[in-house]
Design a protein around this motif. Structure first.
Motif, PDB file in Angstrom:
ATOM      1  N   VAL A  15       0.850  -1.200   0.000  1.00  0.00           N
ATOM      2  CA  VAL A  15       0.000   0.000   0.000  1.00  0.00           C
ATOM      3  C   VAL A  15       0.878   1.240   0.000  1.00  0.00           C
ATOM      4  O   VAL A  15       0.620   2.209  -0.727  1.00  0.00           O
ATOM      5  CB  VAL A  15      -0.949  -0.002   1.223  1.00  0.00           C
ATOM      6  CG1 VAL A  15      -1.649   1.358   1.359  1.00  0.00           C
ATOM      7  CG2 VAL A  15      -1.976  -1.112   1.109  1.00  0.00           C
ATOM      8  N   ARG A  16       1.929   1.201   0.826  1.00  0.00           N
ATOM      9  CA  ARG A  16       2.834   2.361   0.927  1.00  0.00           C
ATOM     10  C   ARG A  16       3.480   2.672  -0.425  1.00  0.00           C
ATOM     11  O   ARG A  16       3.699   3.833  -0.768  1.00  0.00           O
ATOM     12  CB  ARG A  16       3.894   2.062   1.988  1.00  0.00           C
ATOM     13  CG  ARG A  16       4.677   3.273   2.478  1.00  0.00           C
ATOM     14  CD  ARG A  16       5.568   2.911   3.649  1.00  0.00           C
ATOM     15  NE  ARG A  16       4.801   2.746   4.868  1.00  0.00           N
ATOM     16  CZ  ARG A  16       4.645   1.591   5.524  1.00  0.00           C
ATOM     17  NH1 ARG A  16       5.202   0.483   5.057  1.00  0.00           N
ATOM     18  NH2 ARG A  16       3.943   1.525   6.632  1.00  0.00           N
ATOM     19  N   ARG A  23       2.118   1.834  -3.267  1.00  0.00           N
ATOM     20  CA  ARG A  23       1.014   1.895  -4.229  1.00  0.00           C
ATOM     21  C   ARG A  23       1.039   0.742  -5.238  1.00  0.00           C
ATOM     22  O   ARG A  23       0.628   0.891  -6.387  1.00  0.00           O
ATOM     23  CB  ARG A  23       1.001   3.250  -4.958  1.00  0.00           C
ATOM     24  CG  ARG A  23       0.857   4.446  -4.021  1.00  0.00           C
ATOM     25  CD  ARG A  23       0.766   5.758  -4.792  1.00  0.00           C
ATOM     26  NE  ARG A  23      -0.411   5.808  -5.639  1.00  0.00           N
ATOM     27  CZ  ARG A  23      -1.650   6.107  -5.214  1.00  0.00           C
ATOM     28  NH1 ARG A  23      -1.855   6.362  -3.935  1.00  0.00           N
ATOM     29  NH2 ARG A  23      -2.663   6.138  -6.059  1.00  0.00           N
ATOM     30  N   ARG A  70      -7.057   1.832   3.528  1.00  0.00           N
ATOM     31  CA  ARG A  70      -6.293   2.964   2.983  1.00  0.00           C
ATOM     32  C   ARG A  70      -6.012   2.753   1.498  1.00  0.00           C
ATOM     33  O   ARG A  70      -6.133   3.677   0.687  1.00  0.00           O
ATOM     34  CB  ARG A  70      -4.991   3.136   3.763  1.00  0.00           C
ATOM     35  CG  ARG A  70      -4.212   4.384   3.373  1.00  0.00           C
ATOM     36  CD  ARG A  70      -3.060   4.675   4.298  1.00  0.00           C
ATOM     37  NE  ARG A  70      -1.949   3.765   4.114  1.00  0.00           N
ATOM     38  CZ  ARG A  70      -1.579   2.846   4.991  1.00  0.00           C
ATOM     39  NH1 ARG A  70      -2.247   2.682   6.123  1.00  0.00           N
ATOM     40  NH2 ARG A  70      -0.549   2.053   4.759  1.00  0.00           N
ATOM     41  N   GLY A  71      -5.651   1.518   1.144  1.00  0.00           N
ATOM     42  CA  GLY A  71      -5.369   1.215  -0.256  1.00  0.00           C
ATOM     43  C   GLY A  71      -6.596   1.380  -1.145  1.00  0.00           C
ATOM     44  O   GLY A  71      -6.514   1.976  -2.230  1.00  0.00           O
ATOM     45  N   CYS A 102      -9.194   3.246  -0.532  1.00  0.00           N
ATOM     46  CA  CYS A 102      -9.544   4.668  -0.604  1.00  0.00           C
ATOM     47  C   CYS A 102      -8.626   5.405  -1.573  1.00  0.00           C
ATOM     48  O   CYS A 102      -9.073   6.282  -2.329  1.00  0.00           O
ATOM     49  CB  CYS A 102      -9.469   5.308   0.785  1.00  0.00           C
ATOM     50  SG  CYS A 102     -10.835   4.843   1.888  1.00  0.00           S
ATOM     51  N   GLU A 103      -7.350   5.030  -1.590  1.00  0.00           N
ATOM     52  CA  GLU A 103      -6.421   5.667  -2.519  1.00  0.00           C
ATOM     53  C   GLU A 103      -6.732   5.289  -3.960  1.00  0.00           C
ATOM     54  O   GLU A 103      -6.474   6.057  -4.883  1.00  0.00           O
ATOM     55  CB  GLU A 103      -4.983   5.296  -2.157  1.00  0.00           C
ATOM     56  CG  GLU A 103      -4.499   5.966  -0.870  1.00  0.00           C
ATOM     57  CD  GLU A 103      -3.058   5.628  -0.527  1.00  0.00           C
ATOM     58  OE1 GLU A 103      -2.360   5.043  -1.386  1.00  0.00           O
ATOM     59  OE2 GLU A 103      -2.630   5.950   0.599  1.00  0.00           O
ATOM     60  N   GLN A 104      -7.310   4.099  -4.144  1.00  0.00           N
ATOM     61  CA  GLN A 104      -7.747   3.693  -5.491  1.00  0.00           C
ATOM     62  C   GLN A 104      -9.120   4.282  -5.834  1.00  0.00           C
ATOM     63  O   GLN A 104      -9.579   4.120  -6.963  1.00  0.00           O
ATOM     64  CB  GLN A 104      -7.832   2.169  -5.566  1.00  0.00           C
ATOM     65  CG  GLN A 104      -6.503   1.457  -5.444  1.00  0.00           C
ATOM     66  CD  GLN A 104      -6.684  -0.051  -5.452  1.00  0.00           C
ATOM     67  OE1 GLN A 104      -6.901  -0.673  -6.487  1.00  0.00           O
ATOM     68  NE2 GLN A 104      -6.614  -0.662  -4.273  1.00  0.00           N
ATOM     69  N   ARG A 105      -9.749   4.919  -4.830  1.00  0.00           N
ATOM     70  CA  ARG A 105     -11.087   5.506  -4.985  1.00  0.00           C
ATOM     71  C   ARG A 105     -12.112   4.451  -5.407  1.00  0.00           C
ATOM     72  O   ARG A 105     -12.992   4.712  -6.235  1.00  0.00           O
ATOM     73  CB  ARG A 105     -11.059   6.670  -5.983  1.00  0.00           C
ATOM     74  CG  ARG A 105     -10.206   7.842  -5.508  1.00  0.00           C
ATOM     75  CD  ARG A 105      -9.997   8.883  -6.592  1.00  0.00           C
ATOM     76  NE  ARG A 105      -9.296  10.058  -6.059  1.00  0.00           N
ATOM     77  CZ  ARG A 105      -7.977  10.112  -5.845  1.00  0.00           C
ATOM     78  NH1 ARG A 105      -7.225   9.051  -6.126  1.00  0.00           N
ATOM     79  NH2 ARG A 105      -7.420  11.203  -5.357  1.00  0.00           N
ATOM     80  N   LYS A 152     -10.179   8.473   6.357  1.00  0.00           N
ATOM     81  CA  LYS A 152     -10.048   8.032   4.965  1.00  0.00           C
ATOM     82  C   LYS A 152     -11.421   7.847   4.312  1.00  0.00           C
ATOM     83  O   LYS A 152     -11.642   8.247   3.162  1.00  0.00           O
ATOM     84  CB  LYS A 152      -9.260   6.719   4.905  1.00  0.00           C
ATOM     85  CG  LYS A 152      -7.768   6.862   5.137  1.00  0.00           C
ATOM     86  CD  LYS A 152      -7.107   7.549   3.960  1.00  0.00           C
ATOM     87  CE  LYS A 152      -5.610   7.621   4.113  1.00  0.00           C
ATOM     88  NZ  LYS A 152      -4.970   8.366   3.006  1.00  0.00           N
ATOM     89  N   LEU A 163     -13.055   9.898   1.116  1.00  0.00           N
ATOM     90  CA  LEU A 163     -13.499   9.236  -0.119  1.00  0.00           C
ATOM     91  C   LEU A 163     -14.943   9.611  -0.445  1.00  0.00           C
ATOM     92  O   LEU A 163     -15.262   9.970  -1.586  1.00  0.00           O
ATOM     93  CB  LEU A 163     -13.378   7.719   0.039  1.00  0.00           C
ATOM     94  CG  LEU A 163     -13.863   6.881  -1.142  1.00  0.00           C
ATOM     95  CD1 LEU A 163     -12.971   7.077  -2.358  1.00  0.00           C
ATOM     96  CD2 LEU A 163     -13.928   5.393  -0.756  1.00  0.00           C
ATOM     97  N   GLU A 194     -15.230  13.226  -1.589  1.00  0.00           N
ATOM     98  CA  GLU A 194     -14.756  13.419  -2.960  1.00  0.00           C
ATOM     99  C   GLU A 194     -15.804  12.991  -3.979  1.00  0.00           C
ATOM    100  O   GLU A 194     -15.959  13.611  -5.040  1.00  0.00           O
ATOM    101  CB  GLU A 194     -13.456  12.634  -3.165  1.00  0.00           C
ATOM    102  CG  GLU A 194     -12.839  12.793  -4.530  1.00  0.00           C
ATOM    103  CD  GLU A 194     -11.551  11.992  -4.686  1.00  0.00           C
ATOM    104  OE1 GLU A 194     -11.127  11.794  -5.830  1.00  0.00           O
ATOM    105  OE2 GLU A 194     -10.983  11.563  -3.653  1.00  0.00           O
TER     106      GLU A 194
END
Length: 421
Positions: free
Chosen positions: A223-224, A226, A255-256, A258-261, A287, A291, A294
């Motif tokens: 995850v860190r 990506r 977290r992963g 959410c970062e990928q939306r 997080k 999401l 956004e």
């Protein structure tokens, strides 16, 4: 060459000078105040170097170190940031006491080596190792793992790898599962995805299967960096092997996603957590709200609020979700929903006092030219929120733009009383 001599020889070749061992001419000039309230820590900060061990002797007689509230870890890590030389003196005192007491048990020495990792003091960890050898305490893989972790925590990869090679050639201290986990964990924390996965492959090649700690490091590391394909692969591999994820793994997965939306994957994970009775923490809530904000999914925010309220989660998580919902309604200029949500929050005894959120609500009222309702809102929250200068400036600008001189004068008077003018 004996095992102990080989270790010390490797250490001497690999070590770099450690500033923590160089005493200052005037320690009091270089010691920052501690960040935590701890009577012993405060004493040590203010005493001279020459009295550190005397203070520790006194506290030992008072049984301070036997208290369940006492932590060597906290004491040393805080001292390291404020008075590094004193952290070294504390380590010295602990070893000297163990030697005076003729300690023969492995565990206290092992703990002391791990404490060396907290202050990145490789030389002293080797001194502890020498003391163990001198007392003929049997060396184990755990001792080498602790030394390796101390080296890696200090950034000394060469010495750590040399210790690993010594373990490979030894008879009784072969690398074990935790040895590989140590390398995997540290490379994960460093964000070195390639090295982390190389050590995972080495662990499997050595005949060791992945355990919970392995997967925690692999997933958080991916995850860190990506590397989301590997995140999904390791998570699936873990679940198929029958290992139940812990809170850290679930937080990394969330977290992963959410970062990928990916709202779909987030919803699947939340359902798993809910079915398994896992609670979300403040970081997860942050997080999630980010999401949903956004994507403009206020209904998902309300659904989350209902779930966390039903499951009796922490005050901090509830407040985070409540404020996120208010922020969303402010963005949408939904004044009725803002007022309902603020009232709901305050009825639960939760203050609405984040300046940024308050100012977003104020802007919504200005955009809708709802000036009387803005007055009521400010009156409603005044018990829990003291207006900041930036909030006052926002009100001044808004009323001036609207040409509301009476309201502007009242705000200016309030600013004077608050000391901002």
């Amino acid at each position: 060459m004996g095992l102990g001599l080989r270790v010390l020889s490797v250490a001497k070749r690999g070590l770099r000078p450690q500033l923590a061992l160089i005493p200052c001419r005037s320690q009091r000039l270089f010691c920052n105040q501690p960040l935590v309230s701890n009577p012993l820590l405060t004493k040590l900060i203010h005493e001279s170097n020459s009295r550190v061990k005397t203070v520790l002797d006194s506290e030992d007689n008072d049984f301070t170190f036997k208290s369940s509230d006492f932590s060597w870890d906290v004491l040393l890590t805080t001292l390291k940031s404020s008075c590094p030389a004193k952290a070294h003196l504390v380590l010295e005192w602990r070893l000297e006491k163990m030697l005076r007491d003729n300690e023969k048990d492995l565990e206290p020495y092992l703990e002391l080596i791990f404490l060396c990792s907290k202050v990145q003091n490789i030389p002293f960890s080797m001194q502890v190792f020498s003391s163990m050898e001198a007392r003929r305490i049997e060396l184990t893989s755990s001792v080498f793992n602790a030394l390796i972790y101390t080296c890696l925590s200090s950034g000394d990869v060469i010495t750590a790898l040399s210790l690993f090679e010594i373990m490979q050639s030894s008879e009784n201290c072969k690398p074990d599962s935790e040895t590989y986990n140590t390398f995997i964990s540290v490379y994960s924390n460093w964000g070195n995805n390639k090295a982390m996965q190389a050590w995972y492959s080495a662990k499997k090649d050595a005949g060791f299967s992945a355990d919970l700690r392995t997967y925690e490091s692999l997933i958080s590391g991916c995850v860190r960096s990506r590397n989301f394909d590997c995140v999904d692969r390791f998570y699936e591999e873990m679940m198929l092997s029958g290992i139940t994820p812990n809170g850290q793994i679930l937080e990394s997965m969330l977290r992963g996603y959410c970062e990928q939306r990916s709202i779909g994957k987030v919803e699947e994970l939340l359902k798993f957590m809910n079915d398994s009775e896992w609670e979300i923490n403040v970081q997860m809530a942050e997080k999630l709200m980010g999401l949903y904000f956004e994507h403009g999914r206020v209904e998902k925010m309300e659904e989350l609020l209902e779930n966390v309220a039903k499951s009796g989660q922490s005050f901090e998580v509830l407040q985070q979700v409540h404020c996120g919902i208010i922020r969303m309604y402010a963005k949408l200029d939904r004044l009725d929903d803002i007022e309902y949500s603020v009232g709901r929050l305050l009825k639960l005894g939760m203050p609405f006092r984040c300046p940024d959120d308050v100012e977003k609500v104020v802007c919504a009222y200005f955009r809708q030219e709802a000036y009387d309702r803005l007055d009521l809102f400010l009156e409603h929250i005044k018990a829990s929120y003291k207006l900041t200068k930036s909030t006052y400036d926002l009100l001044v600008a808004g009323y001036r733009r609207a040409g509301l001189s009476d309201k502007l004068d009242l705000v200016m008077d309030s600013m004077k009383l608050a000391g901002f003018l």
